[in-house]
Design a protein around this motif. Structure first.
Motif, PDB file in Angstrom:
ATOM      1  N   VAL A  69       9.902  -6.770  -6.405  1.00 58.52           N
ATOM      2  CA  VAL A  69       9.912  -7.871  -7.377  1.00 58.52           C
ATOM      3  C   VAL A  69       8.610  -8.672  -7.277  1.00 58.52           C
ATOM      4  O   VAL A  69       8.004  -9.017  -8.303  1.00 58.52           O
ATOM      5  N   ILE A  70       8.165  -8.947  -6.057  1.00 54.90           N
ATOM      6  CA  ILE A  70       6.906  -9.676  -5.876  1.00 54.90           C
ATOM      7  C   ILE A  70       5.743  -8.864  -6.424  1.00 54.90           C
ATOM      8  O   ILE A  70       4.833  -9.399  -7.079  1.00 54.90           O
ATOM      9  N   GLY A  71       5.770  -7.563  -6.189  1.00 56.43           N
ATOM     10  CA  GLY A  71       4.723  -6.700  -6.720  1.00 56.43           C
ATOM     11  C   GLY A  71       4.655  -6.758  -8.234  1.00 56.43           C
ATOM     12  O   GLY A  71       3.564  -6.831  -8.821  1.00 56.43           O
ATOM     13  N   GLN A  72       5.813  -6.740  -8.881  1.00 58.01           N
ATOM     14  CA  GLN A  72       5.852  -6.828 -10.346  1.00 58.01           C
ATOM     15  C   GLN A  72       5.418  -8.217 -10.818  1.00 58.01           C
ATOM     16  O   GLN A  72       4.748  -8.349 -11.845  1.00 58.01           O
ATOM     17  N   ALA A  73       5.795  -9.250 -10.079  1.00 53.98           N
ATOM     18  CA  ALA A  73       5.409 -10.619 -10.448  1.00 53.98           C
ATOM     19  C   ALA A  73       3.905 -10.828 -10.301  1.00 53.98           C
ATOM     20  O   ALA A  73       3.336 -11.734 -10.910  1.00 53.98           O
ATOM     21  N   ASN A  74       3.252  -9.983  -9.496  1.00 50.85           N
ATOM     22  CA  ASN A  74       1.797 -10.046  -9.332  1.00 50.85           C
ATOM     23  C   ASN A  74       1.088  -9.006 -10.195  1.00 50.85           C
ATOM     24  O   ASN A  74      -0.072  -8.641  -9.926  1.00 50.85           O
ATOM     25  N   THR A  75       1.741  -8.559 -11.247  1.00 52.44           N
ATOM     26  CA  THR A  75       1.151  -7.575 -12.162  1.00 52.44           C
ATOM     27  C   THR A  75      -0.094  -8.152 -12.835  1.00 52.44           C
ATOM     28  O   THR A  75      -0.126  -9.318 -13.222  1.00 52.44           O
ATOM     29  N   SER A  76      -1.112  -7.297 -12.980  1.00 53.92           N
ATOM     30  CA  SER A  76      -2.336  -7.717 -13.670  1.00 53.92           C
ATOM     31  C   SER A  76      -2.644  -6.762 -14.812  1.00 53.92           C
ATOM     32  O   SER A  76      -2.230  -5.597 -14.800  1.00 53.92           O
ATOM     33  N   TYR A  77      -3.380  -7.271 -15.796  1.00 58.38           N
ATOM     34  CA  TYR A  77      -3.840  -6.469 -16.927  1.00 58.38           C
ATOM     35  C   TYR A  77      -5.328  -6.717 -17.096  1.00 58.38           C
ATOM     36  O   TYR A  77      -5.746  -7.850 -17.331  1.00 58.38           O
TER      37      TYR A  77
END
Length: 351
Positions: A69-77
């Protein structure tokens, strides 16, 4: 031409923002899937027939879910963290610790509560438990004592967890810490007097993450009088309201040392968090629909403008050809008349 240029710019904006929001929506979709898995595990863990070893194993699985979940919340584009607000150049969620210390201050030249801070410097403390951030901007006459007072006031206001304070440690450094057993903080400062604030070794708080982004929403124009939000602040989605991170942490703790009733309650807390995320997702989905509609409109607008441009250019060429033909006829007539006049001489007139 100006209208065509605007349409091209709007089309480019739509394309860029749509890709960014689709990335964010995909991340939220993954978070939703993870939360559903956590609910299933929590329900399983509340089963009275399970041993403490079984429950510890389930707790480990929930910890993995929290990490995802933390990994997804730190998603970048394209290098932009989509859930960080306008602080989009760094990950918005960081591991929290119980203690941070300043880089400056030694027994030989220790900091004191009377040490003056630099006017305009900013020190922020993000709290993993409350999901909030205290920000202190130093005034022209502020000292470390003023920062200590601001922290105390933030605790009273509930912005920071009880027990959070700032003291001068034995090394003459400023130490900002919280004595709550399950709370964690993240400290950032550009104050040169303090130096960089770093997490003290061994003070990391298990499964605790602090949001260090902000709640600002960026907007971009996609039409003459249309703009849309381009991001969803992670603090609003993950730590406000039902507190997604806090609910997962609560389930982990309950599975490790709680009763079946406490595990069930924690699982219900994740259900509440899941429903909260679903509500936060609605504006994002609405923005995607708006962008898709605008993309279709702009595509048609581009085609219409190109058709009109072709028509106008075609009309100019036809008129130019007509004018040229007429000029050529006139020129030929002039030349013919001249051919008859120029051969005559004075003798012709004397005749």
């Amino acid at each position: 031409l100006a209208q065509a240029a605007n349409t091209d710019q709007y089309t480019s904006n739509v394309s860029s923002v749509l890709s960014q929001i689709q990335t964010a929506d995909s991340a939220i979709s993954s978070i939703v899937t993870s939360l559903n898995s956590a609910i299933t595990l929590g329900t399983e863990g509340a089963n009275s027939t399970l041993t403490s070893t079984n429950k510890a194993g389930i707790a480990t699985q929930v910890q993995s879910i929290l990490t995802n979940v933390i990994g997804q919340a730190n998603t970048s584009y394209q290098g932009v963290y989509v859930f960080a607000g306008t602080a989009s150049s760094t990950p918005p969620f960081v591991a929290a610790s119980s203690t941070y210390t300043s880089a400056n201050g030694t027994p030989a030249t220790p900091l004191t509560t009377a040490s003056h801070l630099t006017a305009g410097s900013v020190t922020s403390i993000s709290d993993a438990t409350t999901g909030q951030t205290m920000t202190f901007t130093a005034g022209s006459s502020d000292t470390i004592a003023a920062l200590q007072t601001a922290i105390s006031n933030a605790v009273t206001a509930g912005t920071l967890s009880a027990g959070t304070n700032a003291t001068i440690n034995a090394s003459g450094e400023l130490s900002i810490s919280t004595n709550s057993s399950n709370a964690g903080i993240a400290v950032n400062s550009n104050e040169s007097v303090l130096g960089a604030m770093t997490a003290a070794a061994g003070t990391g708080v298990a499964n605790a993450y602090a949001y260090v982004g902000n709640n600002a929403v960026n907007k971009v124009q996609i039409g003459d009088s249309i703009d849309v939000p381009t991001n969803l602040p992670g603090g609003q989605m993950m730590t406000s309201g039902a507190n997604v991170i806090g609910s997962l942490n609560a389930l982990i703790t309950a599975l490790q040392s709680g009763t079946n009733t406490q595990i069930g309650t924690a699982a219900q807390g994740i259900t509440t968090a899941l429903n909260y995320v679903a509500v936060q997702r609605i504006p994002l989905d609405s923005t995607m629909s708006q962008l898709n509609s605008q993309e279709t409109f702009l595509s048609q607008e581009t085609l219409t403008l190109k058709t009109q441009q072709t028509s106008l250019v075609g009309g100019d060429i036809t008129q130019a050809a007509t004018n040229l033909s007429q000029a050529e006829l006139t020129h030929s007539a002039v030349l013919a008349a001249a051919a008859k006049v120029l051969p005559q001489t004075l003798l012709d007139y004397l005749k």
